[in-house]
Design an enzyme around this catalytic site. Structure first.
Site, PDB file in Angstrom:
ATOM      1  N   ASP A 128      63.498  58.988   5.275  1.00  0.00           N
ATOM      2  CA  ASP A 128      64.340  59.937   4.576  1.00  0.00           C
ATOM      3  C   ASP A 128      63.633  60.359   3.286  1.00  0.00           C
ATOM      4  OD1 ASP A 128      66.919  61.155   3.449  1.00  0.00           O
ATOM      5  OD2 ASP A 128      67.665  60.201   5.273  1.00  0.00           O
ATOM      6  N   HIS A 175      69.654  61.910  -0.850  1.00  0.00           N
ATOM      7  CA  HIS A 175      70.049  61.791   0.552  1.00  0.00           C
ATOM      8  C   HIS A 175      69.707  60.418   1.122  1.00  0.00           C
ATOM      9  CE1 HIS A 175      69.741  62.844   4.927  1.00  0.00           C
ATOM     10  NE2 HIS A 175      70.764  63.628   4.644  1.00  0.00           N
ATOM     11  N   SER A 359      73.923  63.637   9.292  1.00  0.00           N
ATOM     12  CA  SER A 359      73.116  62.678   8.532  1.00  0.00           C
ATOM     13  C   SER A 359      73.913  61.445   8.170  1.00  0.00           C
ATOM     14  CB  SER A 359      72.611  63.316   7.228  1.00  0.00           C
ATOM     15  OG  SER A 359      71.408  63.993   7.399  1.00  0.00           O
TER      16      SER A 359
END
Length: 370
Positions: A128, A175, A359
């Site tokens: 990520d 994220h 996600s």
């Protein structure tokens, strides 16, 4: 959901081509082929079998791919395509309580924890934007990174930053930290929120930049790194989570996934957020668990991709709804770098913030497997 301007985003990095040579190709033949193909710079992969070619200025990618593909030394050539995180909208609540984690209730997490909790011998690699896992000052940029506050005694395996080429895969977005926290944020410590597989180890592998984008080459490198990492004579990474996707296809990434799968690693990826009846790459591959998103009603989230390649659905949320009537939007809440401070270049402040998207769904499946 991804808000885009009128111009379509690029599907590959201009001036870059991935070239995989045949195993029997001699070094001198490889060098000759690279010169003939117009290589200005070459980055050799960790496995050595493929290279990332930076082309001479003005050389079209399609032309270079065609040229390399026709060489007898080359197994295949392809553009260095772009992955993007499969994340949707953001919402920041005022309160910090487990009761807002409807997503864990939907998965019957409390009963799950009653059967088994996570163990540090099981590692989950999070490919990520990095993870806020350490206090670190980058000597090149002088950027100060801090460890997120709700990790407790979570074990972190040595990771790697394939975007910047160093051993400090810190999160310069948010994220990756949010995704990793869904998997293994400290739990039952009277602060923050819970992680589904708390107690398991996290390996931060940075393959997405501060804008949430990464390339086929770097993602393949990250998969190989995680699957091949050895500690004490064993390979601790049992699960790889990729909350990212592309509408393209990469043989390079597929090969890396297949190698990981053959080595006993479970690969999980998000299905995509365009609401289409098609699962994005790499989730659509046979050796990957493709995860779509549900909302708090336990119905398909409106943005979630679907299709015959879908394997599971899991809580991904919808920040615009409040179907459980708790007074806040039905996001998935976890710790992450505070977006307000990120806007002014600070990576040392954190929030318990809400995101929604496939996600957010994928790490629920990765955590359940772990």
């Amino acid at each position: 959901r991804t808000v885009r301007g009128p111009a379509a985003p690029p599907t590959w990095r201009e001036g870059q081509v991935i070239v995989a040579f045949r195993a029997e190709a001699q070094e001198r033949d490889r060098e000759r082929a690279l010169r003939a193909g117009g290589a200005a710079e070459v980055r050799v992969s960790r496995s050595g079998g493929r290279v990332l070619v930076t082309l001479e200025p003005g050389t079209p990618v399609s032309e270079a791919v065609s040229r390399f593909s026709g060489m007898p030394e080359v197994e295949y050539a392809e553009p260095n395509g772009v992955f993007r995180r499969s994340q949707a909208a953001t919402f920041q609540p005022d309160d910090r309580f487990y009761r807002y984690q409807w997503n864990l209730t939907q998965m019957n997490a409390e009963r799950t924890w009653g059967i088994q909790k996570g163990q540090p011998s099981v590692g989950v690699a999070v490919l990520d934007s990095g993870v806020a896992y350490e206090d670190y000052t980058d000597p090149r940029t002088r950027q100060v990174f801090k460890k997120a506050p709700d990790w407790g005694d979570t074990k972190f395996l040595p990771g790697y930053d394939f975007v910047n080429g160093d051993e400090h895969p810190n999160d310069d977005e948010y994220h990756g930290t949010h995704v990793a926290s869904t998997i293994a944020e400290a739990t039952n410590n009277a602060i923050g929120v819970a992680g589904l597989a708390f107690g398991c180890a996290i390996m931060p592998v940075k393959v997405l930049d501060q804008f949430g984008e990464g390339t086929f080459f770097d993602v393949a490198e990250g998969i190989d790194y995680a699957a091949e990492y050895t500690e004490g004579g064993t390979k601790p990474v049992k699960v790889i989570n990729m909350s990212l996707g592309s509408e393209g296809f990469s043989q390079t990434v597929k090969n890396a996934i297949d190698r990981a799968f053959s080595g006993g690693v479970l690969v999980v990826a998000s299905a995509g957020n365009s609401g289409k009846a098609i699962v994005e790459f790499p989730a659509n591959q046979p050796n990957v668990l493709a995860v779509g998103a549900t909302d708090a009603r336990k119905e398909r989230a409106f943005y979630s991709n679907t299709g015959t390649d879908l394997d599971f659905v899991a809580p991904g949320g919808n920040c615009d709804r409040d179907d459980n009537n708790d007074g806040v939007g039905d996001c998935v809440f976890q710790q992450m770098p505070d977006p307000d401070f990120l806007e002014v270049g600070r990576h040392d402040q954190f929030c318990y913030c809400g995101l929604d998207g496939t996600s957010m769904a994928a790490p629920h499946v990765a955590a359940a497997a772990a």
